[in-house]
Design an enzyme around this catalytic site. Structure first.
Site, short mmCIF file in Angstrom:
data_model
loop_
_atom_site.label_atom_id
_atom_site.label_comp_id
_atom_site.label_asym_id
_atom_site.label_seq_id
_atom_site.Cartn_x
_atom_site.Cartn_y
_atom_site.Cartn_z
CD GLU A 178 135.91 -8.24 12.22
OE1 GLU A 178 136.82 -8.64 11.64
OE2 GLU A 178 135.71 -8.64 13.43
CB CYS A 179 132.64 -5.70 5.28
SG CYS A 179 132.48 -5.18 3.50
N GLY A 180 134.36 -2.98 4.75
CA GLY A 180 134.34 -1.61 4.63
C GLY A 180 133.12 -1.11 4.07
CG LEU A 181 130.97 -2.49 0.89
CD1 LEU A 181 130.35 -3.46 -0.06
CD2 LEU A 181 131.00 -1.25 0.14
CB THR A 182 130.31 -2.72 8.11
OG1 THR A 182 131.09 -4.07 7.65
CG2 THR A 182 129.75 -3.13 9.41
#
Length: 162
Positions: free
Chosen positions: A37-41
């Site tokens: 659930e990360c912006g970098l996912t």
């Protein structure tokens, strides 16, 4: 200082089975802490692309899900495995969820972040998707920023031995 080797560790894969890092002797390895659930996912996509290109060329990626940053990996190992498979078709080895910093830091990450163990440098895991590049002998060679994509030219040049 003598460099230590990642090959000394046995960890649990995402299904709970033993995964001996010694079995990776002779391969270059990218170790990356992941989160769903990360912006970098979306980096899972580039990780898988790099894995697909180089997996038969003495290279692998090992993912370690971790919930250390912004509670961005809240799921169970089963949920994480399902997410990786259905959303990004991940086929590179994924390990059980661990901690990559703090008092409960996993021993693999203690090795990766402490010069006294890895012989290269002290570092801190800055965020999800930080990459550690390990040579064929299990020695840490480079620490790559979370925001640097897995398919960055410098990373690919390292994989290709340039």
């Amino acid at each position: 200082m003598e460099k230590g080797s990642i090959h000394q560790f046995t960890v649990k894969d995402i299904a709970g089975n033993d995964f001996k890092l010694a079995d990776l002797k002779g391969k270059k390895v990218m170790i990356v802490n992941t989160a769903s659930e990360c912006g970098l996912t979306p980096q899972y996509e580039q990780l898988q692309e790099v894995y697909d290109v180089y997996k038969d060329k003495n290279f692998t990626i090992v993912g370690f899900p971790a919930n250390n940053f912004g509670a961005q990996e809240p799921g169970s190992n089963q949920q994480i495995a399902a997410f990786c498979t259905t959303k990004f078709n991940v086929t590179f080895p994924m390990m059980s969820k661990i901690s990559v910093k703090g008092d409960d830091m996993d021993s693999v990450y203690q090795f990766l972040t402490q010069k006294s163990q890895n012989g290269l440098e002290d570092s801190e895991v800055a965020w999800n998707f930080q990459k550690y590049l390990v040579n064929e002998n299990g020695e840490l060679e480079k620490v790559i920023s979370p925001k640097t994509l897995p398919n960055d030219e410098a990373v690919l040049a390292w994989i290709e031995g340039q």
